[in-house]
Design an enzyme around this catalytic site. Structure first.
Site, mmCIF file in Angstrom:
data_model
loop_
_atom_site.group_PDB
_atom_site.id
_atom_site.type_symbol
_atom_site.label_atom_id
_atom_site.label_comp_id
_atom_site.label_asym_id
_atom_site.label_seq_id
_atom_site.Cartn_x
_atom_site.Cartn_y
_atom_site.Cartn_z
ATOM 1 N N GLY A 1 48.630 46.331 -2.246
ATOM 2 C CA GLY A 1 47.532 46.406 -3.216
ATOM 3 C C GLY A 1 47.882 45.675 -4.502
ATOM 4 O O GLY A 1 48.932 45.034 -4.614
ATOM 5 N N ASP B 1 51.246 49.985 4.168
ATOM 6 C CA ASP B 1 49.843 49.833 3.750
ATOM 7 C C ASP B 1 48.945 49.810 4.976
ATOM 8 O O ASP B 1 49.350 49.329 6.034
ATOM 9 C CB ASP B 1 49.681 48.517 2.963
ATOM 10 C CG ASP B 1 48.539 48.571 1.979
ATOM 11 O OD1 ASP B 1 47.383 48.679 2.411
ATOM 12 O OD2 ASP B 1 48.801 48.511 0.753
ATOM 13 N N THR C 1 43.455 60.624 1.996
ATOM 14 C CA THR C 1 44.542 59.722 1.577
ATOM 15 C C THR C 1 45.342 60.363 0.444
ATOM 16 O O THR C 1 46.577 60.379 0.476
ATOM 17 C CB THR C 1 43.968 58.352 1.147
ATOM 18 O OG1 THR C 1 43.390 57.747 2.296
ATOM 19 C CG2 THR C 1 45.046 57.446 0.582
ATOM 20 N N ASN D 1 52.373 64.191 3.388
ATOM 21 C CA ASN D 1 53.265 63.430 4.288
ATOM 22 C C ASN D 1 54.433 62.799 3.537
ATOM 23 O O ASN D 1 55.576 62.821 4.009
ATOM 24 C CB ASN D 1 52.470 62.356 5.046
ATOM 25 C CG ASN D 1 51.577 62.973 6.110
ATOM 26 O OD1 ASN D 1 51.919 64.001 6.696
ATOM 27 N ND2 ASN D 1 50.437 62.359 6.356
ATOM 28 N N TYR E 1 37.926 61.164 -5.657
ATOM 29 C CA TYR E 1 39.104 60.516 -6.247
ATOM 30 C C TYR E 1 39.779 61.441 -7.265
ATOM 31 O O TYR E 1 40.967 61.738 -7.156
ATOM 32 C CB TYR E 1 38.667 59.218 -6.916
ATOM 33 C CG TYR E 1 39.791 58.387 -7.505
ATOM 34 C CD1 TYR E 1 40.648 57.667 -6.683
ATOM 35 C CD2 TYR E 1 39.977 58.302 -8.883
ATOM 36 C CE1 TYR E 1 41.659 56.878 -7.226
ATOM 37 C CE2 TYR E 1 40.985 57.518 -9.428
ATOM 38 C CZ TYR E 1 41.826 56.800 -8.599
ATOM 39 O OH TYR E 1 42.833 56.025 -9.135
ATOM 40 N N THR F 1 44.227 49.603 -15.587
ATOM 41 C CA THR F 1 45.187 48.503 -15.538
ATOM 42 C C THR F 1 44.529 47.298 -14.875
ATOM 43 O O THR F 1 43.746 47.466 -13.932
ATOM 44 C CB THR F 1 46.432 48.945 -14.748
ATOM 45 O OG1 THR F 1 46.929 50.141 -15.359
ATOM 46 C CG2 THR F 1 47.517 47.887 -14.763
ATOM 47 N N ARG G 1 36.103 46.611 -10.220
ATOM 48 C CA ARG G 1 36.406 47.215 -11.517
ATOM 49 C C ARG G 1 36.008 46.250 -12.624
ATOM 50 O O ARG G 1 35.797 45.063 -12.392
ATOM 51 C CB ARG G 1 37.881 47.627 -11.586
ATOM 52 C CG ARG G 1 38.108 48.929 -10.839
ATOM 53 C CD ARG G 1 39.558 49.322 -10.753
ATOM 54 N NE ARG G 1 40.255 48.604 -9.715
ATOM 55 C CZ ARG G 1 41.515 48.832 -9.371
ATOM 56 N NH1 ARG G 1 42.204 49.771 -10.006
ATOM 57 N NH2 ARG G 1 42.086 48.127 -8.401
#
Ligand code: NAD
Ligand code: UDP
Length: 312
Positions: free
Chosen positions: A11, A32, A91, A98, A144, A174, A185
Protein backbone atom coordinates in the site's frame (compact mmCIF):
# COMPACT_ATOMS: atom_id res chain seq x y z
CA UNK A 1 19.70 -7.02 10.99
CA UNK A 2 16.11 -7.63 12.04
CA UNK A 3 13.48 -9.72 10.28
CA UNK A 4 10.36 -7.58 9.90
CA UNK A 5 6.84 -8.34 8.66
CA UNK A 6 4.85 -5.45 7.16
CA UNK A 7 1.15 -6.21 6.58
CA UNK A 8 -0.31 -3.92 3.92
CA UNK A 9 3.24 -3.71 2.56
CA UNK A 10 2.13 -2.99 -1.02
CA UNK A 11 0.00 0.00 0.00
CA UNK A 12 0.86 3.68 0.08
CA UNK A 13 2.38 3.80 3.58
CA UNK A 14 3.50 0.15 3.69
CA UNK A 15 5.62 0.44 0.54
CA UNK A 16 7.52 3.44 1.91
CA UNK A 17 8.06 1.64 5.20
CA UNK A 18 9.34 -1.54 3.46
CA UNK A 19 11.77 0.54 1.39
CA UNK A 20 13.18 2.41 4.42
CA UNK A 21 13.53 -0.74 6.51
CA UNK A 22 15.36 -2.49 3.65
CA UNK A 23 17.65 0.51 3.10
CA UNK A 24 18.60 0.29 6.76
CA UNK A 25 19.75 -3.30 6.26
CA UNK A 26 16.78 -5.27 7.58
CA UNK A 27 15.14 -8.34 6.11
CA UNK A 28 11.57 -7.38 5.15
CA UNK A 29 8.51 -9.44 4.26
CA UNK A 30 5.54 -7.65 2.68
CA UNK A 31 2.17 -9.35 3.20
CA UNK A 32 -0.75 -7.98 1.18
CA UNK A 33 -3.98 -9.09 -0.52
CA UNK A 34 -3.72 -6.22 -3.08
CA UNK A 35 -7.22 -4.89 -2.38
CA UNK A 36 -6.00 -1.28 -2.50
CA UNK A 37 -2.27 -1.92 -2.74
CA UNK A 38 -0.31 -2.64 -5.87
CA UNK A 39 2.78 -4.68 -6.70
CA UNK A 40 3.94 -1.62 -8.68
CA UNK A 41 4.61 0.12 -5.33
CA UNK A 42 7.22 -2.47 -4.31
CA UNK A 43 8.43 -3.89 -7.63
CA UNK A 44 11.61 -1.76 -7.47
CA UNK A 45 12.55 -3.59 -4.24
CA UNK A 46 12.35 -7.17 -5.48
CA UNK A 47 15.96 -7.39 -6.63
CA UNK A 48 16.96 -7.02 -2.98
CA UNK A 49 17.59 -10.58 -1.73
CA UNK A 50 16.41 -9.52 1.73
CA UNK A 51 12.92 -8.61 0.46
CA UNK A 52 10.07 -11.09 0.14
CA UNK A 53 6.52 -10.58 -1.17
CA UNK A 54 3.61 -12.71 0.07
CA UNK A 55 0.01 -12.58 -1.16
CA UNK A 56 -2.14 -13.26 1.87
CA UNK A 57 -5.26 -11.92 3.57
CA UNK A 58 -4.81 -10.94 7.24
CA UNK A 59 -8.27 -12.26 8.06
CA UNK A 60 -6.69 -15.72 7.73
CA UNK A 61 -4.03 -16.96 10.20
CA UNK A 62 -0.43 -16.67 9.04
CA UNK A 63 2.76 -18.19 10.46
CA UNK A 64 6.29 -16.92 10.07
CA UNK A 65 9.31 -16.24 12.31
CA UNK A 66 10.06 -12.51 12.61
CA UNK A 67 11.34 -10.05 15.22
CA UNK A 68 8.88 -7.25 14.53
CA UNK A 69 5.44 -6.81 12.92
CA UNK A 70 4.03 -3.55 11.55
CA UNK A 71 0.27 -4.14 11.11
CA UNK A 72 -0.91 -1.79 8.36
CA UNK A 73 -3.28 -3.99 6.36
CA UNK A 74 -6.60 -2.15 5.99
CA UNK A 75 -8.12 0.05 3.28
CA UNK A 76 -7.80 3.67 4.43
CA UNK A 77 -9.71 5.78 1.93
CA UNK A 78 -13.45 6.21 2.72
CA UNK A 79 -14.56 5.06 -0.77
CA UNK A 80 -12.50 1.88 -0.39
CA UNK A 81 -13.31 1.00 3.21
CA UNK A 82 -17.01 1.64 2.58
CA UNK A 83 -17.03 -0.59 -0.53
CA UNK A 84 -17.40 -3.67 1.70
CA UNK A 85 -17.84 -2.52 5.29
CA UNK A 86 -18.07 -6.06 6.68
CA UNK A 87 -14.73 -6.95 5.10
CA UNK A 88 -13.22 -3.75 6.53
CA UNK A 89 -14.30 -4.76 10.04
CA UNK A 90 -12.97 -8.30 9.51
CA UNK A 91 -9.65 -6.90 8.28
CA UNK A 92 -9.24 -4.66 11.33
CA UNK A 93 -10.53 -7.07 13.96
CA UNK A 94 -9.60 -10.55 12.68
CA UNK A 95 -6.40 -9.11 11.20
CA UNK A 96 -5.45 -7.78 14.64
CA UNK A 97 -6.32 -11.12 16.31
CA UNK A 98 -4.27 -13.08 13.77
CA UNK A 99 -1.25 -10.79 13.96
CA UNK A 100 -1.39 -10.56 17.77
CA UNK A 101 -1.66 -14.36 17.95
CA UNK A 102 1.40 -14.60 15.74
CA UNK A 103 3.29 -12.03 17.88
CA UNK A 104 2.39 -14.04 21.00
CA UNK A 105 3.53 -17.33 19.51
CA UNK A 106 6.89 -16.04 18.25
CA UNK A 107 7.43 -13.38 20.93
CA UNK A 108 7.64 -10.52 18.39
CA UNK A 109 7.13 -6.82 18.95
CA UNK A 110 4.02 -5.55 17.13
CA UNK A 111 2.92 -2.05 16.06
CA UNK A 112 -0.65 -1.17 15.12
CA UNK A 113 -1.39 1.52 12.53
CA UNK A 114 -4.40 3.06 14.25
CA UNK A 115 -5.96 6.31 13.16
CA UNK A 116 -7.19 9.76 14.13
CA UNK A 117 -10.62 8.36 13.15
CA UNK A 118 -10.83 6.80 16.62
CA UNK A 119 -11.63 10.40 17.72
CA UNK A 120 -14.56 10.48 15.25
CA UNK A 121 -16.04 13.97 14.80
CA UNK A 122 -14.10 15.33 17.79
CA UNK A 123 -15.59 17.61 20.41
CA UNK A 124 -12.12 18.33 21.84
CA UNK A 125 -9.63 20.32 19.79
CA UNK A 126 -6.76 19.63 19.18
CA UNK A 127 -7.01 15.91 19.89
CA UNK A 128 -4.89 14.42 22.67
CA UNK A 129 -4.46 10.70 23.24
CA UNK A 130 -6.58 10.74 26.42
CA UNK A 131 -9.67 11.96 24.50
CA UNK A 132 -12.09 9.02 24.08
CA UNK A 133 -13.61 10.33 20.88
CA UNK A 134 -17.04 10.97 19.42
CA UNK A 135 -17.79 8.14 17.02
CA UNK A 136 -21.11 7.11 15.46
CA UNK A 137 -21.27 3.32 15.93
CA UNK A 138 -23.77 2.80 13.07
CA UNK A 139 -22.85 5.34 10.39
CA UNK A 140 -21.08 4.99 7.05
CA UNK A 141 -17.62 5.53 8.60
CA UNK A 142 -18.24 3.12 11.51
CA UNK A 143 -16.82 0.00 9.83
CA UNK A 144 -13.45 1.74 9.76
CA UNK A 145 -13.62 3.82 12.96
CA UNK A 146 -15.05 1.08 15.18
CA UNK A 147 -12.89 -1.60 13.54
CA UNK A 148 -9.80 0.42 14.41
CA UNK A 149 -11.09 1.13 17.94
CA UNK A 150 -11.69 -2.58 18.51
CA UNK A 151 -8.18 -3.34 17.18
CA UNK A 152 -6.73 -0.92 19.76
CA UNK A 153 -8.71 -2.73 22.48
CA UNK A 154 -7.37 -6.10 21.28
CA UNK A 155 -3.81 -4.78 21.32
CA UNK A 156 -4.21 -3.56 24.91
CA UNK A 157 -5.82 -6.86 26.01
CA UNK A 158 -3.01 -8.93 24.50
CA UNK A 159 -0.54 -6.66 26.25
CA UNK A 160 -2.30 -6.84 29.61
CA UNK A 161 -3.13 -10.55 29.54
CA UNK A 162 -0.17 -11.98 27.65
CA UNK A 163 2.48 -9.32 28.12
CA UNK A 164 2.89 -8.87 24.34
CA UNK A 165 5.19 -5.99 23.46
CA UNK A 166 2.70 -3.75 21.62
CA UNK A 167 2.91 -0.23 20.17
CA UNK A 168 -0.10 1.79 18.99
CA UNK A 169 0.16 4.89 16.81
CA UNK A 170 -2.78 7.05 15.75
CA UNK A 171 -1.97 8.32 12.28
CA UNK A 172 -3.45 11.63 11.08
CA UNK A 173 -4.14 12.38 7.38
CA UNK A 174 -1.00 11.44 5.46
CA UNK A 175 -0.25 12.05 1.78
CA UNK A 176 2.65 11.68 -0.62
CA UNK A 177 4.15 9.76 -3.50
CA UNK A 178 2.71 6.32 -4.40
CA UNK A 179 -0.86 7.28 -3.55
CA UNK A 180 -3.08 5.77 -6.22
CA UNK A 181 -4.57 8.35 -8.64
CA UNK A 182 -8.01 6.85 -7.82
CA UNK A 183 -7.32 6.60 -4.09
CA UNK A 184 -10.23 8.96 -3.42
CA UNK A 185 -8.67 10.86 -0.53
CA UNK A 186 -8.59 14.62 -0.69
CA UNK A 187 -4.94 15.39 -1.51
CA UNK A 188 -4.66 12.90 -4.38
CA UNK A 189 -8.14 13.85 -5.70
CA UNK A 190 -7.29 17.57 -5.78
CA UNK A 191 -3.86 17.12 -7.36
CA UNK A 192 -5.13 14.76 -10.08
CA UNK A 193 -8.11 17.05 -10.80
CA UNK A 194 -5.81 20.12 -10.95
CA UNK A 195 -3.29 18.44 -13.25
CA UNK A 196 -6.12 17.47 -15.62
CA UNK A 197 -7.66 20.98 -15.39
CA UNK A 198 -10.89 19.33 -14.21
CA UNK A 199 -13.26 20.70 -11.55
CA UNK A 200 -11.95 20.41 -7.99
CA UNK A 201 -14.62 18.66 -5.92
CA UNK A 202 -15.11 20.33 -2.54
CA UNK A 203 -17.40 18.35 -0.27
CA UNK A 204 -19.66 20.63 1.81
CA UNK A 205 -18.54 24.26 2.21
CA UNK A 206 -14.86 23.33 2.41
CA UNK A 207 -14.62 24.96 5.85
CA UNK A 208 -13.93 21.57 7.51
CA UNK A 209 -10.27 21.16 8.49
CA UNK A 210 -7.62 18.46 8.34
CA UNK A 211 -3.93 18.47 9.33
CA UNK A 212 -1.80 16.95 6.59
CA UNK A 213 1.39 15.04 7.19
CA UNK A 214 3.95 14.08 4.52
CA UNK A 215 4.73 10.35 4.24
CA UNK A 216 8.45 10.59 5.14
CA UNK A 217 7.67 12.19 8.51
CA UNK A 218 5.17 9.42 9.29
CA UNK A 219 7.61 6.61 8.46
CA UNK A 220 10.23 8.12 10.78
CA UNK A 221 7.62 8.43 13.54
CA UNK A 222 6.51 4.81 13.09
CA UNK A 223 10.06 3.53 13.38
CA UNK A 224 10.77 5.69 16.42
CA UNK A 225 7.65 4.29 18.09
CA UNK A 226 8.70 0.71 17.32
CA UNK A 227 12.07 1.44 18.94
CA UNK A 228 10.71 2.87 22.22
CA UNK A 229 11.42 1.03 25.47
CA UNK A 230 9.56 -2.21 26.15
CA UNK A 231 6.44 -1.50 28.17
CA UNK A 232 5.63 1.80 26.41
CA UNK A 233 2.49 0.95 24.45
CA UNK A 234 1.06 4.31 23.42
CA UNK A 235 -1.31 5.18 21.84
CA UNK A 236 0.68 8.07 20.39
CA UNK A 237 -0.57 10.60 17.82
CA UNK A 238 1.61 10.84 14.71
CA UNK A 239 0.59 13.78 12.57
CA UNK A 240 1.45 17.30 11.49
CA UNK A 241 -0.36 19.90 13.62
CA UNK A 242 -0.57 22.42 10.75
CA UNK A 243 -4.32 22.61 10.19
CA UNK A 244 -5.92 23.73 6.91
CA UNK A 245 -9.47 24.15 5.66
CA UNK A 246 -10.26 21.95 2.65
CA UNK A 247 -10.95 25.04 0.56
CA UNK A 248 -7.50 26.45 1.35
CA UNK A 249 -5.94 23.12 0.43
CA UNK A 250 -7.73 23.32 -2.94
CA UNK A 251 -6.45 26.88 -3.51
CA UNK A 252 -2.90 25.85 -2.62
CA UNK A 253 -3.01 22.93 -5.07
CA UNK A 254 -4.32 25.22 -7.84
CA UNK A 255 -1.50 27.72 -7.10
CA UNK A 256 1.25 25.11 -7.08
CA UNK A 257 0.06 23.37 -10.26
CA UNK A 258 -0.87 26.56 -12.15
CA UNK A 259 -4.13 24.79 -12.97
CA UNK A 260 -7.20 26.29 -14.71
CA UNK A 261 -9.51 24.12 -12.58
CA UNK A 262 -12.57 25.65 -10.92
CA UNK A 263 -13.92 24.77 -7.48
CA UNK A 264 -17.25 22.92 -7.46
CA UNK A 265 -19.22 22.12 -4.32
CA UNK A 266 -20.66 18.63 -3.72
CA UNK A 267 -22.71 17.30 -0.78
CA UNK A 268 -20.76 16.64 2.41
CA UNK A 269 -20.64 12.89 3.16
CA UNK A 270 -22.46 11.75 6.33
CA UNK A 271 -20.46 12.02 9.58
CA UNK A 272 -17.56 13.86 7.89
CA UNK A 273 -15.50 15.25 10.82
CA UNK A 274 -15.64 19.06 11.10
CA UNK A 275 -12.14 19.60 12.39
CA UNK A 276 -9.03 17.58 13.11
CA UNK A 277 -5.63 18.47 14.52
CA UNK A 278 -3.22 16.29 16.47
CA UNK A 279 -1.71 17.32 19.79
CA UNK A 280 1.76 15.83 19.38
CA UNK A 281 3.24 16.64 22.83
CA UNK A 282 3.43 12.92 23.67
CA UNK A 283 5.29 12.05 20.45
CA UNK A 284 7.74 14.91 21.10
CA UNK A 285 8.34 13.75 24.67
CA UNK A 286 8.48 9.96 24.19
CA UNK A 287 9.78 9.61 20.63
CA UNK A 288 11.72 12.85 20.30
CA UNK A 289 9.81 13.20 17.03
CA UNK A 290 8.08 16.00 15.21
CA UNK A 291 7.25 16.48 11.52
CA UNK A 292 9.81 18.35 9.42
CA UNK A 293 8.07 18.75 6.04
CA UNK A 294 5.54 21.54 5.61
CA UNK A 295 2.48 21.32 3.37
CA UNK A 296 3.92 23.29 0.45
CA UNK A 297 7.13 21.23 0.35
CA UNK A 298 5.19 17.96 0.57
CA UNK A 299 2.66 19.02 -2.04
CA UNK A 300 5.42 19.94 -4.52
CA UNK A 301 6.96 16.46 -4.20
CA UNK A 302 3.54 14.81 -4.54
CA UNK A 303 2.55 16.93 -7.56
CA UNK A 304 5.79 15.91 -9.34
CA UNK A 305 4.96 12.26 -8.65
CA UNK A 306 1.42 12.56 -10.05
CA UNK A 307 2.72 14.42 -13.12
CA UNK A 308 4.92 11.38 -13.86
CA UNK A 309 2.10 8.91 -13.09
CA UNK A 310 -0.38 10.66 -15.38
CA UNK A 311 2.17 10.77 -18.25
CA UNK A 312 2.61 6.96 -18.12
P1 NAD B 1 -3.60 1.78 1.45
O1 NAD B 1 -5.00 1.44 1.09
O2 NAD B 1 -2.72 2.34 0.39
O3 NAD B 1 -2.84 0.51 2.07
C1 NAD B 1 -3.48 -0.52 2.75
C2 NAD B 1 -2.87 -1.83 2.29
O4 NAD B 1 -3.47 -2.92 3.02
C3 NAD B 1 -3.10 -2.11 0.80
O5 NAD B 1 -1.91 -2.54 0.19
C4 NAD B 1 -4.16 -3.21 0.81
O6 NAD B 1 -4.13 -4.02 -0.36
C5 NAD B 1 -3.80 -3.96 2.09
N1 NAD B 1 -4.94 -4.71 2.63
C6 NAD B 1 -6.22 -4.30 2.81
N2 NAD B 1 -6.97 -5.27 3.34
C7 NAD B 1 -6.13 -6.36 3.51
C8 NAD B 1 -6.31 -7.67 4.01
N3 NAD B 1 -7.50 -8.10 4.44
N4 NAD B 1 -5.23 -8.50 4.02
C9 NAD B 1 -4.02 -8.10 3.56
N5 NAD B 1 -3.80 -6.86 3.08
C10 NAD B 1 -4.85 -6.00 3.06
O7 NAD B 1 -3.69 2.77 2.71
P2 NAD B 1 -2.53 3.49 3.53
O8 NAD B 1 -2.84 4.94 3.50
O9 NAD B 1 -1.21 3.02 3.11
O10 NAD B 1 -2.85 2.99 5.01
C11 NAD B 1 -2.07 2.00 5.67
C12 NAD B 1 -2.53 1.88 7.11
O11 NAD B 1 -2.39 3.12 7.79
C13 NAD B 1 -4.00 1.46 7.25
O12 NAD B 1 -4.11 0.55 8.31
C14 NAD B 1 -4.69 2.76 7.58
O13 NAD B 1 -5.85 2.54 8.33
C15 NAD B 1 -3.62 3.49 8.39
N6 NAD B 1 -3.84 4.94 8.35
C16 NAD B 1 -3.54 5.66 7.23
C17 NAD B 1 -3.78 7.03 7.22
C18 NAD B 1 -3.46 7.89 6.02
O14 NAD B 1 -3.72 9.08 6.05
N7 NAD B 1 -2.86 7.39 4.97
C19 NAD B 1 -4.32 7.66 8.35
C20 NAD B 1 -4.62 6.88 9.45
C21 NAD B 1 -4.35 5.52 9.46
N1 UDP C 1 -12.93 15.86 0.45
C1 UDP C 1 -13.29 16.80 -0.51
N2 UDP C 1 -13.18 16.47 -1.81
C2 UDP C 1 -12.70 15.27 -2.23
C3 UDP C 1 -12.30 14.31 -1.25
C4 UDP C 1 -12.45 14.64 0.08
O1 UDP C 1 -13.72 17.92 -0.17
O2 UDP C 1 -12.61 15.05 -3.46
C5 UDP C 1 -13.03 16.24 1.88
C6 UDP C 1 -13.76 15.21 2.76
O3 UDP C 1 -15.15 15.45 2.77
C7 UDP C 1 -13.12 15.49 4.10
C8 UDP C 1 -11.69 15.89 3.76
O4 UDP C 1 -11.72 16.29 2.40
O5 UDP C 1 -13.76 16.58 4.74
C9 UDP C 1 -10.67 14.78 3.94
O6 UDP C 1 -11.16 13.65 3.25
P1 UDP C 1 -10.32 12.29 3.12
O7 UDP C 1 -11.21 11.29 2.46
O8 UDP C 1 -9.01 12.58 2.48
O9 UDP C 1 -9.98 11.86 4.62
P2 UDP C 1 -10.82 11.75 5.98
O10 UDP C 1 -12.18 12.35 5.79
O11 UDP C 1 -10.89 10.30 6.25
O12 UDP C 1 -10.02 12.53 6.94
Amino acid sequence: MKKILVTGGAGFIGSHLCEKLLNEGNEVISLDNYFTGNKKNIIHLIDNPYFEIIRHDVTMPFFIEVDEIYNLACPASPIHYQYNGIKTIKTSVMGAINMLGLAKRINAKILQASTSEVYGDPKVHPQKEDYWGHVNPIGIRSCYDEGKRCAETLFMEYHNQNNINIKIIRIFNTYGTRMHPNDGRVVSNFIVQALKNKDITIFGTGQQTRSFQYIDDLVTGMQKMMNTDDGFTGPVNIGNPNEFTIINLAKKVIDLTGSKSKLVFKPLPEDDPVQRQPDISLAKEKLNWEPKINLEEGLIKTIKYFERELRN
